[in-house]
Design a protein around this motif. Structure first.
Motif, PDB file in Angstrom:
ATOM      1  N   GLU A 268      40.161  32.364   7.444  1.00  0.00           N
ATOM      2  CA  GLU A 268      39.332  33.467   7.930  1.00  0.00           C
ATOM      3  C   GLU A 268      39.369  33.545   9.456  1.00  0.00           C
ATOM      4  OE1 GLU A 268      34.614  34.640   8.331  1.00  0.00           O
ATOM      5  OE2 GLU A 268      35.194  33.096   6.899  1.00  0.00           O
ATOM      6  N   LEU A 269      39.190  32.411  10.117  1.00  0.00           N
ATOM      7  CA  LEU A 269      39.192  32.383  11.579  1.00  0.00           C
ATOM      8  C   LEU A 269      40.557  32.747  12.148  1.00  0.00           C
ATOM      9  CD1 LEU A 269      37.001  29.223  12.215  1.00  0.00           C
ATOM     10  CD2 LEU A 269      36.339  31.633  12.473  1.00  0.00           C
ATOM     11  N   PHE A 270      41.622  32.268  11.497  1.00  0.00           N
ATOM     12  CA  PHE A 270      42.973  32.619  11.939  1.00  0.00           C
ATOM     13  C   PHE A 270      43.191  34.121  11.846  1.00  0.00           C
ATOM     14  CE2 PHE A 270      47.242  33.833  10.612  1.00  0.00           C
ATOM     15  CZ  PHE A 270      47.947  33.506  11.761  1.00  0.00           C
ATOM     16  N   LEU A 271      42.842  34.698  10.705  1.00  0.00           N
ATOM     17  CA  LEU A 271      43.053  36.127  10.502  1.00  0.00           C
ATOM     18  C   LEU A 271      42.197  36.953  11.457  1.00  0.00           C
ATOM     19  CD1 LEU A 271      44.643  38.164   8.877  1.00  0.00           C
ATOM     20  CD2 LEU A 271      42.828  38.147   7.186  1.00  0.00           C
ATOM     21  N   GLN A 272      40.980  36.502  11.718  1.00  0.00           N
ATOM     22  CA  GLN A 272      40.104  37.205  12.643  1.00  0.00           C
ATOM     23  C   GLN A 272      40.698  37.186  14.059  1.00  0.00           C
ATOM     24  OE1 GLN A 272      36.129  35.543  13.094  1.00  0.00           O
ATOM     25  NE2 GLN A 272      35.292  37.603  12.956  1.00  0.00           N
ATOM     26  N   ASP A 273      41.174  36.035  14.495  1.00  0.00           N
ATOM     27  CA  ASP A 273      41.781  35.925  15.818  1.00  0.00           C
ATOM     28  C   ASP A 273      43.064  36.756  15.909  1.00  0.00           C
ATOM     29  OD1 ASP A 273      42.008  34.650  18.513  1.00  0.00           O
ATOM     30  OD2 ASP A 273      43.835  33.825  17.605  1.00  0.00           O
ATOM     31  N   PHE A 274      43.883  36.678  14.872  1.00  0.00           N
ATOM     32  CA  PHE A 274      45.131  37.437  14.818  1.00  0.00           C
ATOM     33  C   PHE A 274      44.851  38.938  14.927  1.00  0.00           C
ATOM     34  CE2 PHE A 274      48.496  39.528  12.296  1.00  0.00           C
ATOM     35  CZ  PHE A 274      49.611  39.086  12.987  1.00  0.00           C
ATOM     36  N   THR A 275      43.838  39.393  14.198  1.00  0.00           N
ATOM     37  CA  THR A 275      43.479  40.804  14.211  1.00  0.00           C
ATOM     38  C   THR A 275      42.937  41.225  15.571  1.00  0.00           C
ATOM     39  OG1 THR A 275      42.965  40.662  11.860  1.00  0.00           O
ATOM     40  CG2 THR A 275      42.135  42.578  13.018  1.00  0.00           C
ATOM     41  N   GLN A 276      42.054  40.408  16.138  1.00  0.00           N
ATOM     42  CA  GLN A 276      41.486  40.730  17.447  1.00  0.00           C
ATOM     43  C   GLN A 276      42.586  40.826  18.512  1.00  0.00           C
ATOM     44  OE1 GLN A 276      38.527  41.655  18.332  1.00  0.00           O
ATOM     45  NE2 GLN A 276      37.414  41.239  16.453  1.00  0.00           N
ATOM     46  N   THR A 277      43.520  39.899  18.475  1.00  0.00           N
ATOM     47  CA  THR A 277      44.623  39.915  19.432  1.00  0.00           C
ATOM     48  C   THR A 277      45.479  41.165  19.246  1.00  0.00           C
ATOM     49  OG1 THR A 277      44.647  37.502  19.471  1.00  0.00           O
ATOM     50  CG2 THR A 277      46.615  38.618  20.286  1.00  0.00           C
ATOM     51  N   SER A 278      45.744  41.524  18.005  1.00  0.00           N
ATOM     52  CA  SER A 278      46.532  42.730  17.728  1.00  0.00           C
ATOM     53  C   SER A 278      45.819  43.977  18.220  1.00  0.00           C
ATOM     54  CB  SER A 278      46.808  42.839  16.223  1.00  0.00           C
ATOM     55  OG  SER A 278      47.554  41.736  15.774  1.00  0.00           O
ATOM     56  N   ILE A 279      44.512  44.024  18.038  1.00  0.00           N
ATOM     57  CA  ILE A 279      43.729  45.167  18.503  1.00  0.00           C
ATOM     58  C   ILE A 279      43.774  45.259  20.026  1.00  0.00           C
ATOM     59  CG2 ILE A 279      41.350  46.030  18.746  1.00  0.00           C
ATOM     60  CD1 ILE A 279      40.898  45.087  15.848  1.00  0.00           C
ATOM     61  N   GLN A 280      43.657  44.126  20.703  1.00  0.00           N
ATOM     62  CA  GLN A 280      43.722  44.126  22.165  1.00  0.00           C
ATOM     63  C   GLN A 280      45.063  44.656  22.662  1.00  0.00           C
ATOM     64  OE1 GLN A 280      42.820  40.116  23.297  1.00  0.00           O
ATOM     65  NE2 GLN A 280      40.631  40.336  22.878  1.00  0.00           N
ATOM     66  N   ILE A 281      46.142  44.292  21.980  1.00  0.00           N
ATOM     67  CA  ILE A 281      47.471  44.770  22.362  1.00  0.00           C
ATOM     68  C   ILE A 281      47.566  46.284  22.171  1.00  0.00           C
ATOM     69  CG2 ILE A 281      49.925  44.704  21.741  1.00  0.00           C
ATOM     70  CD1 ILE A 281      49.454  41.674  21.113  1.00  0.00           C
ATOM     71  N   ALA A 282      47.045  46.781  21.030  1.00  0.00           N
ATOM     72  CA  ALA A 282      47.072  48.228  20.782  1.00  0.00           C
ATOM     73  C   ALA A 282      46.249  48.974  21.835  1.00  0.00           C
ATOM     74  CB  ALA A 282      46.543  48.531  19.383  1.00  0.00           C
ATOM     75  N   LYS A 283      45.082  48.442  22.169  1.00  0.00           N
ATOM     76  CA  LYS A 283      44.237  49.089  23.180  1.00  0.00           C
ATOM     77  C   LYS A 283      44.906  49.066  24.553  1.00  0.00           C
ATOM     78  CE  LYS A 283      39.686  48.540  21.145  1.00  0.00           C
ATOM     79  NZ  LYS A 283      38.347  47.957  21.314  1.00  0.00           N
TER      80      LYS A 283
END
Length: 82
Positions: A54-69
């Motif tokens: 869960e924590l890995f996926l949450q971090d992975f998603t947050q990082t991906s969102i930051q890149i998109a933004k």
């Protein structure tokens, strides 16, 4: 929400959640048991694996969102996840 081209729109409300288990523990246990070196796994270890995933996926998603933004987009693309 997924678009027709397979991209995922960013909705930060979907990222945070208050559920205890995000992934079904029975599935986490089955995946863990795919390791031929593993004979048995305790229920506490299954819960720890679930939380780690869960924590890995949450971090992975947050990082991906930051890149998109950073690229001024509101849609996640595969290149954001590499």
């Amino acid at each position: 929400m997924q678009t027709a081209s397979g991209e995922i729109e960013i909705d930060e409300g979907l990222i945070s959640h208050e559920k205890f288990n995000v992934f079904p523990l029975s599935k986490v246990k089955k995946i863990a048991q795919l390791n031929p070196d593993l004979v048995q796994i305790s229920s506490e270890a299954v819960i720890a694996l679930e939380k780690a995933a869960e924590l890995f996926l949450q971090d992975f998603t947050q990082t991906s969102i930051q890149i998109a933004k950073k690229h001024h987009r509101k849609t996640l693309q595969v290149k954001d996840m590499k």
